[in-house]
Design a protein around this motif. Structure first.
Motif, PDB file in Angstrom:
ATOM      1  N   ALA A   1       8.634   4.574  -8.802  1.00  0.00           N
ATOM      2  CA  ALA A   1       8.249   3.650  -9.579  1.00  0.00           C
ATOM      3  C   ALA A   1       8.676   4.307 -11.340  1.00  0.00           C
ATOM      4  CB  ALA A   1       6.800   2.857  -9.842  1.00  0.00           C
ATOM      5  N   GLY A   2       9.115   5.642 -11.106  1.00  0.00           N
ATOM      6  CA  GLY A   2       9.416   6.112 -12.728  1.00  0.00           C
ATOM      7  C   GLY A   2       7.551   6.264 -13.219  1.00  0.00           C
ATOM      8  N   LEU A   3       6.685   6.232 -12.704  1.00  0.00           N
ATOM      9  CA  LEU A   3       5.804   6.532 -13.643  1.00  0.00           C
ATOM     10  C   LEU A   3       5.342   8.249 -13.241  1.00  0.00           C
ATOM     11  CD1 LEU A   3       3.116   6.586 -11.654  1.00  0.00           C
ATOM     12  CD2 LEU A   3       3.815   4.417 -11.758  1.00  0.00           C
ATOM     13  N   ILE A   4       4.899   8.745 -13.780  1.00  0.00           N
ATOM     14  CA  ILE A   4       3.869  10.139 -13.806  1.00  0.00           C
ATOM     15  C   ILE A   4       2.857   9.896 -14.364  1.00  0.00           C
ATOM     16  CG2 ILE A   4       4.287  12.650 -14.386  1.00  0.00           C
ATOM     17  CD1 ILE A   4       6.700  12.155 -15.644  1.00  0.00           C
ATOM     18  N   SER A   5       1.490   9.967 -12.731  1.00  0.00           N
ATOM     19  CA  SER A   5       0.421  10.090 -13.447  1.00  0.00           C
ATOM     20  C   SER A   5      -0.381  10.899 -13.360  1.00  0.00           C
ATOM     21  CB  SER A   5       0.263   9.490 -12.015  1.00  0.00           C
ATOM     22  OG  SER A   5      -1.632   9.035 -11.751  1.00  0.00           O
ATOM     23  N   ALA A   6      -1.212  11.673 -13.731  1.00  0.00           N
ATOM     24  CA  ALA A   6      -2.593  12.229 -13.995  1.00  0.00           C
ATOM     25  C   ALA A   6      -3.672  11.456 -12.569  1.00  0.00           C
ATOM     26  CB  ALA A   6      -3.538  11.715 -15.103  1.00  0.00           C
ATOM     27  N   LYS A   7      -3.554  10.547 -11.852  1.00  0.00           N
ATOM     28  CA  LYS A   7      -3.896  10.678 -10.342  1.00  0.00           C
ATOM     29  C   LYS A   7      -3.400  11.443  -9.104  1.00  0.00           C
ATOM     30  CE  LYS A   7      -7.019   7.026 -11.666  1.00  0.00           C
ATOM     31  NZ  LYS A   7      -7.505   5.444 -11.482  1.00  0.00           N
ATOM     32  N   SER A   8      -1.428  11.857  -8.976  1.00  0.00           N
ATOM     33  CA  SER A   8      -1.232  12.455  -8.298  1.00  0.00           C
ATOM     34  C   SER A   8      -1.665  13.412  -7.973  1.00  0.00           C
ATOM     35  CB  SER A   8       0.289  12.952  -8.739  1.00  0.00           C
ATOM     36  OG  SER A   8       0.294  13.365 -10.032  1.00  0.00           O
ATOM     37  N   GLY A   9      -2.668  13.912  -8.521  1.00  0.00           N
ATOM     38  CA  GLY A   9      -3.293  15.455  -8.354  1.00  0.00           C
ATOM     39  C   GLY A   9      -4.066  15.233  -6.662  1.00  0.00           C
ATOM     40  N   SER A  10      -4.511  13.945  -6.435  1.00  0.00           N
ATOM     41  CA  SER A  10      -5.849  13.446  -5.525  1.00  0.00           C
ATOM     42  C   SER A  10      -4.409  13.236  -4.847  1.00  0.00           C
ATOM     43  CB  SER A  10      -6.478  12.243  -6.279  1.00  0.00           C
ATOM     44  OG  SER A  10      -6.634  12.469  -8.133  1.00  0.00           O
ATOM     45  N   PHE A  11      -3.501  13.098  -4.273  1.00  0.00           N
ATOM     46  CA  PHE A  11      -2.878  12.627  -3.933  1.00  0.00           C
ATOM     47  C   PHE A  11      -1.366  13.757  -3.740  1.00  0.00           C
ATOM     48  CE2 PHE A  11      -4.237   8.610  -5.133  1.00  0.00           C
ATOM     49  CZ  PHE A  11      -4.493   7.601  -3.848  1.00  0.00           C
ATOM     50  N   ALA A  12      -1.972  14.974  -3.809  1.00  0.00           N
ATOM     51  CA  ALA A  12      -0.926  16.424  -3.283  1.00  0.00           C
ATOM     52  C   ALA A  12      -1.409  15.946  -2.070  1.00  0.00           C
ATOM     53  CB  ALA A  12      -1.878  17.151  -4.526  1.00  0.00           C
ATOM     54  N   SER A  13      -1.565  15.751  -1.423  1.00  0.00           N
ATOM     55  CA  SER A  13      -2.258  16.433  -0.290  1.00  0.00           C
ATOM     56  C   SER A  13      -0.994  15.804   0.745  1.00  0.00           C
ATOM     57  CB  SER A  13      -3.499  16.203   0.606  1.00  0.00           C
ATOM     58  OG  SER A  13      -3.961  15.197   0.763  1.00  0.00           O
TER      59      SER A  13
ATOM     60  N   VAL B   1       0.997  -1.573   0.164  1.00  0.00           N
ATOM     61  CA  VAL B   1       0.010  -0.253   0.003  1.00  0.00           C
ATOM     62  C   VAL B   1       0.909   1.333  -0.423  1.00  0.00           C
ATOM     63  CG1 VAL B   1      -2.301   1.075   1.096  1.00  0.00           C
ATOM     64  CG2 VAL B   1      -2.023  -1.358   0.882  1.00  0.00           C
ATOM     65  N   VAL B   2       2.302   1.251   0.267  1.00  0.00           N
ATOM     66  CA  VAL B   2       2.994   2.797   0.781  1.00  0.00           C
ATOM     67  C   VAL B   2       3.294   2.525  -0.743  1.00  0.00           C
ATOM     68  CG1 VAL B   2       4.936   3.280   1.672  1.00  0.00           C
ATOM     69  CG2 VAL B   2       3.412   2.012   3.026  1.00  0.00           C
ATOM     70  N   TRP B   3       3.777   1.421  -1.633  1.00  0.00           N
ATOM     71  CA  TRP B   3       4.732   1.693  -2.392  1.00  0.00           C
ATOM     72  C   TRP B   3       3.506   2.280  -3.598  1.00  0.00           C
ATOM     73  CZ3 TRP B   3       9.562   0.857  -4.751  1.00  0.00           C
ATOM     74  CH2 TRP B   3       9.012   0.833  -5.856  1.00  0.00           C
ATOM     75  N   THR B   4       2.348   1.708  -3.323  1.00  0.00           N
ATOM     76  CA  THR B   4       1.418   2.588  -4.344  1.00  0.00           C
ATOM     77  C   THR B   4       0.858   3.873  -4.562  1.00  0.00           C
ATOM     78  OG1 THR B   4       0.200  -0.218  -4.425  1.00  0.00           O
ATOM     79  CG2 THR B   4      -1.451   2.197  -5.174  1.00  0.00           C
ATOM     80  N   ILE B   5       0.834   4.668  -2.529  1.00  0.00           N
ATOM     81  CA  ILE B   5       0.670   5.382  -2.909  1.00  0.00           C
ATOM     82  C   ILE B   5       1.614   6.310  -2.666  1.00  0.00           C
ATOM     83  CG2 ILE B   5       0.521   7.257  -1.127  1.00  0.00           C
ATOM     84  CD1 ILE B   5      -1.634   5.849   0.891  1.00  0.00           C
ATOM     85  N   GLU B   6       2.848   5.923  -2.252  1.00  0.00           N
ATOM     86  CA  GLU B   6       4.425   6.988  -2.973  1.00  0.00           C
ATOM     87  C   GLU B   6       4.731   6.764  -4.176  1.00  0.00           C
ATOM     88  OE1 GLU B   6       6.766   8.045  -0.576  1.00  0.00           O
ATOM     89  OE2 GLU B   6       5.224   8.083   1.093  1.00  0.00           O
ATOM     90  N   SER B   7       4.620   5.977  -5.241  1.00  0.00           N
ATOM     91  CA  SER B   7       4.551   6.247  -6.391  1.00  0.00           C
ATOM     92  C   SER B   7       3.212   6.885  -7.082  1.00  0.00           C
ATOM     93  CB  SER B   7       4.774   4.596  -7.296  1.00  0.00           C
ATOM     94  OG  SER B   7       2.881   3.938  -7.112  1.00  0.00           O
ATOM     95  N   LEU B   8       2.549   7.286  -6.407  1.00  0.00           N
ATOM     96  CA  LEU B   8       2.064   8.035  -7.145  1.00  0.00           C
ATOM     97  C   LEU B   8       1.902   9.754  -6.954  1.00  0.00           C
ATOM     98  CD1 LEU B   8      -1.862   6.517  -5.918  1.00  0.00           C
ATOM     99  CD2 LEU B   8      -1.167   7.420  -8.792  1.00  0.00           C
ATOM    100  N   ILE B   9       3.210  10.105  -5.448  1.00  0.00           N
ATOM    101  CA  ILE B   9       3.354  11.159  -5.769  1.00  0.00           C
ATOM    102  C   ILE B   9       5.041  12.132  -5.746  1.00  0.00           C
ATOM    103  CG2 ILE B   9       1.433  11.237  -3.025  1.00  0.00           C
ATOM    104  CD1 ILE B   9       3.758  11.173  -1.367  1.00  0.00           C
ATOM    105  N   ASP B  10       5.722  10.449  -6.249  1.00  0.00           N
ATOM    106  CA  ASP B  10       6.704  10.272  -5.991  1.00  0.00           C
ATOM    107  C   ASP B  10       7.644  10.195  -7.745  1.00  0.00           C
ATOM    108  OD1 ASP B  10       9.857  11.152  -6.018  1.00  0.00           O
ATOM    109  OD2 ASP B  10       9.766   9.881  -4.434  1.00  0.00           O
ATOM    110  N   PRO B  11       7.558  11.037  -8.881  1.00  0.00           N
ATOM    111  CA  PRO B  11       7.751  10.302  -9.986  1.00  0.00           C
ATOM    112  C   PRO B  11       9.440   9.177  -9.925  1.00  0.00           C
ATOM    113  CG  PRO B  11       7.117  12.347 -10.420  1.00  0.00           C
ATOM    114  CD  PRO B  11       7.026  11.814  -8.543  1.00  0.00           C
ATOM    115  N   LYS B  12       9.950   8.620  -8.889  1.00  0.00           N
ATOM    116  CA  LYS B  12      11.098   9.278  -8.704  1.00  0.00           C
ATOM    117  C   LYS B  12      10.823   7.765  -8.094  1.00  0.00           C
ATOM    118  CE  LYS B  12      12.906  12.697  -6.683  1.00  0.00           C
ATOM    119  NZ  LYS B  12      14.106  13.330  -5.699  1.00  0.00           N
TER     120      LYS B  12
END
Length: 539
Positions: free
Chosen positions: A119-131, A106-117
């Motif tokens: 998992a190497g992905l840039i997600s359009a959903k990162s804004g949903s976890f900007a907080s 779960v931590v990996w899933t969340i961290e990969s959404l908020i930090d591109p470094k």
């Protein structure tokens, strides 16, 4: 506009016999309008990705029939303060490759959404976890999420369809061969042709051990939980990509496909009613059409003008004519039955009343001219056929109140760019899914949500609304107490919005699912997901 398309369909239908192609036992064919853009729910943002991906992955929480967020992978959670969420995970859950699902995943899933470094992905959903500042695993089954600021929508953004827990280490190409913990596992995908999944034989919720049960309790006994009806008989699903609506209808008529969910026009659904081997499941939908105003425009700055527009519209007549009665009138962006939705009697109503509309325009300083016109407005729309038909009806109805409406249609990209930049007086659009979370009010009406930070495209501002939304986001404590306080705050927001009317909710179209009679247990509800396929039976 609709007659030529419908005539072509009816002609093709007349030449089409009803075949009964053999299909492997337990196999169901479901029509998709387009290929999912990414089956990794961290990256897939289109409806197809979220609906198919929702069968492959499990979310932390699920939405019940009242859009309460109830336990799923997370059995419980608490907020010791407004900046901290603690989640307790279900034990015994495994990914489809046999690995145990634990807090680190779960931590990996969340961290990969908020930090591109990560998992190497840039997600359009990162804004949903900007907080989110960071997440940590307190132990094997406990996740702690630390926020930079209060976020009322965090839990919703971790719900079914929007969020799926991936194994730790899953990178940017994970969507090509996704591995989740959901009821179906990925088999194959061919772009613009098909996606194939098959039942996960070791799905935790099918084992009957610690399985969620239904409860509407939100008091001292904790949050409500979901029920499941047990394992169905759908063993394999082929999602066939059929971008053409007429072709989709003919595939259903020929029995080459089993399910078309919100794919066919209402004319086509009506034409297929009673066809041998086919049935239709209709049910309440959560998606909502709305009319938005640019409140910064000199002609629309006065809320009496906006109220006059609302009173000039005959919404029941539009629903009867354009939707064949298969839609429900909306007085809020939140769906009917939502835990935070104000009751109809709690908010201002705008029944069809052209004379009252004229009186409001008189009071606002817009008397009728010699030609009967009081003011001229422009409505922007996309080139979507249904929206253009609606615009023509609105134009006719507003004329009775002395409002001359011009229509400006453009392909969706141009239309969306215009409204995002505030280059409009009015437009019609539809919210899909996002309006199931009351945080939609912050996203659409907060003075901090002007584009690109949000969808307050009409530049509406109200300090009281801002304060209420901030208060709702900062609530902390026991889940039932938090929800009760937030409900009161959101109802007050809806009362203010119904009076000031920065936008006008129009209606909720029903979900329309045409299906073969060999599939039992098909349901049409909510935003149109495929959850029912887990428990459906195939004859």
């Amino acid at each position: 506009m609709r007659e030529p398309l419908f005539a072509i369909f009816m002609a093709a239908l007349a030449m089409t016999g009803c075949h009964n192609p053999t299909r492997e036992p337990g196999t169901v064919v479901v029509i998709l309008e387009s290929s999912p853009n990414n089956l990794d729910l961290r990256q897939g943002t289109d409806a197809q990705s979220e609906r198919v991906g929702g069968l492959i992955f499990d979310a932390m929480v699920k939405k019940d029939e009242h859009y309460n967020l109830v336990p799923w992978l997370a059995t419980s959670w608490e907020q010791p303060d407004a900046l901290t969420w603690v989640f307790h995970l279900r034990d015994g859950v495994r990914f489809q490759d046999g690995r145990a699902l634990e807090a680190e995943d779960v931590v990996w899933t969340i961290e990969s959404l908020i930090d591109p470094k990560v998992a190497g992905l840039i997600s359009a959903k990162s804004g949903s976890f900007a907080s989110v500042d960071h997440a940590e695993a307190r132990d094997r089954l406990t996740v702690v999420v630390h926020l930079k600021r209060p976020d009322a929508g965090l839990l919703f953004n971790m719900s079914d369809g929007l969020f799926g827990v991936v194994p730790r280490g899953a990178g940017k190409d994970f969507g090509l061969k996704p591995v989740g913990s959901g009821p179906f596992r990925f088999v194959s995908q061919v772009q613009d042709k098909e996606v194939v999944v098959e039942r996960n034989p070791d799905y935790w919720a099918d084992r009957g051990e610690g399985q969620p049960t239904l409860s509407d309790k939100t008091g001292k006994d904790g949050p409500p939980t979901l029920s499941t009806t047990g394992k169905g008989s759908v063993e394999r699903i082929r999602f066939a990509v059929v971008p053409d609506t007429i072709t989709s209808a003919l595939e259903m008529r020929k029995a080459s496909a089993d399910i078309a969910s919100n794919v066919l026009t209402l004319d086509m659904v009506h034409a297929l009613e009673g066809a041998s081997g086919l049935a239709t499941a209709s049910g309440p939908g959560s998606n909502v059409y709305y009319l938005n105003f640019n409140v910064a425009d000199p002609l629309l700055r006065d809320n009496r003008v906006r109220q006059a527009v609302a009173l000039a519209l005959d919404r029941p007549a539009i629903v009867a004519a354009l939707w064949r009665g298969h839609a429900r009138l909306a007085d809020s962006l939140l769906p009917t039955g939502h835990w935070a939705r104000a009751a109809d009697g709690e908010v201002a109503q705008y029944p069809h009343d052209p004379r009252r509309a004229q009186a409001l325009l008189d009071a606002a300083g817009f008397p009728a001219g010699h030609d009967g016109v009081r003011l001229r407005l422009t409505l922007k729309t996309s080139t979507d056929e249904t929206t253009r038909l609606l615009a023509a009806v609105l134009q006719e109805q507003l004329r009775a109140a002395g409002i001359a409406l011009s229509i400006r249609s453009a392909e969706f990209g141009t239309f969306y760019a215009d409204i995002s930049h505030g280059a409009f007086q009015m437009y019609v659009l539809k919210w899909i899914g996002s309006n199931e979370d009351p945080d939609i009010f912050r996203y659409m009406y907060s003075s901090a949500s002007f584009p690109p930070k949000g969808a307050n495209r009409g530049h509406y501002t109200n300090p009281r609304v801002d304060a209420l939304l901030a208060q709702a986001a900062a609530e902390a404590g026991a889940p039932d107490a938090v929800q009760a306080r937030r409900r009161a705050e959101y109802i007050e927001v809806q009362k203010i919005l119904a009076d000031e009317l920065p936008s006008l909710p129009l209606w909720y179209p029903e979900n329309e699912v045409v299906h073969s009679t060999r599939v039992e247990g098909v349901q049409a509800q909510g935003e149109g997901n495929y959850d029912y396929l887990r428990d459906a039976k195939v004859r």
